[in-house]
Scaffold this motif. Sequence first.
Motif, PDB file in Angstrom:
ATOM      1  N   LEU A  24       4.640 -12.989  -0.696  1.00  0.00           N
ATOM      2  CA  LEU A  24       3.437 -12.922  -1.517  1.00  0.00           C
ATOM      3  C   LEU A  24       3.633 -12.069  -2.771  1.00  0.00           C
ATOM      4  CD1 LEU A  24       0.651 -12.705   1.197  1.00  0.00           C
ATOM      5  CD2 LEU A  24       1.266 -14.660  -0.230  1.00  0.00           C
ATOM      6  N   ILE A  25       4.450 -11.039  -2.670  1.00  0.00           N
ATOM      7  CA  ILE A  25       4.750 -10.228  -3.856  1.00  0.00           C
ATOM      8  C   ILE A  25       5.485 -11.073  -4.894  1.00  0.00           C
ATOM      9  CG2 ILE A  25       6.203  -8.342  -4.711  1.00  0.00           C
ATOM     10  CD1 ILE A  25       5.421  -6.775  -2.212  1.00  0.00           C
ATOM     11  N   LYS A  26       6.469 -11.839  -4.446  1.00  0.00           N
ATOM     12  CA  LYS A  26       7.217 -12.691  -5.377  1.00  0.00           C
ATOM     13  C   LYS A  26       6.315 -13.758  -5.992  1.00  0.00           C
ATOM     14  CE  LYS A  26      11.664 -12.096  -3.180  1.00  0.00           C
ATOM     15  NZ  LYS A  26      12.710 -12.708  -2.377  1.00  0.00           N
ATOM     16  N   PHE A  43      10.626  -5.270 -12.770  1.00  0.00           N
ATOM     17  CA  PHE A  43      10.169  -3.899 -12.551  1.00  0.00           C
ATOM     18  C   PHE A  43       8.898  -3.884 -11.698  1.00  0.00           C
ATOM     19  CE2 PHE A  43       7.627  -0.204 -13.783  1.00  0.00           C
ATOM     20  CZ  PHE A  43       8.507   0.815 -13.440  1.00  0.00           C
ATOM     21  N   LEU A  44       7.967  -4.786 -11.993  1.00  0.00           N
ATOM     22  CA  LEU A  44       6.726  -4.855 -11.225  1.00  0.00           C
ATOM     23  C   LEU A  44       6.997  -5.276  -9.793  1.00  0.00           C
ATOM     24  CD1 LEU A  44       3.647  -4.671 -11.194  1.00  0.00           C
ATOM     25  CD2 LEU A  44       3.593  -7.066 -11.918  1.00  0.00           C
ATOM     26  N   LYS A  45       7.881  -6.248  -9.600  1.00  0.00           N
ATOM     27  CA  LYS A  45       8.215  -6.702  -8.247  1.00  0.00           C
ATOM     28  C   LYS A  45       8.834  -5.571  -7.434  1.00  0.00           C
ATOM     29  CE  LYS A  45      11.876  -9.027  -7.330  1.00  0.00           C
ATOM     30  NZ  LYS A  45      12.873  -8.982  -6.307  1.00  0.00           N
ATOM     31  N   ASN A  46       9.748  -4.834  -8.037  1.00  0.00           N
ATOM     32  CA  ASN A  46      10.385  -3.719  -7.329  1.00  0.00           C
ATOM     33  C   ASN A  46       9.396  -2.587  -7.054  1.00  0.00           C
ATOM     34  OD1 ASN A  46      12.862  -4.981  -7.198  1.00  0.00           O
ATOM     35  ND2 ASN A  46      13.518  -4.160  -9.163  1.00  0.00           N
ATOM     36  N   LEU A  48       6.130  -2.937  -6.605  1.00  0.00           N
ATOM     37  CA  LEU A  48       5.266  -3.396  -5.518  1.00  0.00           C
ATOM     38  C   LEU A  48       5.996  -3.378  -4.174  1.00  0.00           C
ATOM     39  CD1 LEU A  48       3.380  -6.364  -7.214  1.00  0.00           C
ATOM     40  CD2 LEU A  48       2.449  -4.139  -6.568  1.00  0.00           C
ATOM     41  N   SER A  49       7.286  -3.657  -4.182  1.00  0.00           N
ATOM     42  CA  SER A  49       8.068  -3.610  -2.946  1.00  0.00           C
ATOM     43  C   SER A  49       8.177  -2.190  -2.409  1.00  0.00           C
ATOM     44  CB  SER A  49       9.455  -4.197  -3.177  1.00  0.00           C
ATOM     45  OG  SER A  49       9.375  -5.554  -3.490  1.00  0.00           O
ATOM     46  N   ILE A  50       8.330  -1.226  -3.299  1.00  0.00           N
ATOM     47  CA  ILE A  50       8.397   0.174  -2.869  1.00  0.00           C
ATOM     48  C   ILE A  50       7.050   0.623  -2.309  1.00  0.00           C
ATOM     49  CG2 ILE A  50       8.643   2.545  -3.715  1.00  0.00           C
ATOM     50  CD1 ILE A  50      10.860   1.438  -5.569  1.00  0.00           C
ATOM     51  N   MET A  51       5.970   0.246  -2.981  1.00  0.00           N
ATOM     52  CA  MET A  51       4.639   0.570  -2.447  1.00  0.00           C
ATOM     53  C   MET A  51       4.412  -0.121  -1.107  1.00  0.00           C
ATOM     54  SD  MET A  51       2.109   0.837  -5.746  1.00  0.00           S
ATOM     55  CE  MET A  51       2.055  -0.898  -6.035  1.00  0.00           C
ATOM     56  N   ASN A  52       4.986  -1.310  -0.952  1.00  0.00           N
ATOM     57  CA  ASN A  52       4.887  -2.049   0.298  1.00  0.00           C
ATOM     58  C   ASN A  52       5.564  -1.281   1.439  1.00  0.00           C
ATOM     59  OD1 ASN A  52       4.170  -4.311   1.807  1.00  0.00           O
ATOM     60  ND2 ASN A  52       6.096  -5.330   1.382  1.00  0.00           N
ATOM     61  N   MET A  53       6.685  -0.652   1.155  1.00  0.00           N
ATOM     62  CA  MET A  53       7.373   0.139   2.179  1.00  0.00           C
ATOM     63  C   MET A  53       6.526   1.318   2.635  1.00  0.00           C
ATOM     64  SD  MET A  53      11.267   0.300   0.943  1.00  0.00           S
ATOM     65  CE  MET A  53      12.002  -1.079   0.136  1.00  0.00           C
TER      66      MET A  53
END
Length: 96
Positions: A24-26, A43-46, A48-53
């Motif tokens: 969903l992030i992608k 940059f936004l994808k990465n 959001l992935s860090i916030m996801n962790m």
Amino acid sequence: MVSKTRLILSDFVVSLMWVWSGSLIKIFVFKVLEMEHDSRGEFLKNSLSIMNMFLFSFLGKVTKGGTYNPLTILSSAISGDFSQFLFTIGARIPVQ
């Protein structure tokens, strides 16, 4: 017995959410925001992935042990007693 059932259910739900969140992030960044060939999109994808962790770390605390990664529970099962090992190998890892 209730806590083991709750733990198995939380493992299933958290694992399902983990798999879907990456997709969903992608989709959000590349299709909805249309940042396919842009460094800001990466940059936004990465970010959001860090916030996801951090979100899933918080979910692990809220569910009192529910996780998406079988290696984390396998390491604690190996160092624990034999019944905990069987429960982890027989129930928690297949659910994930």
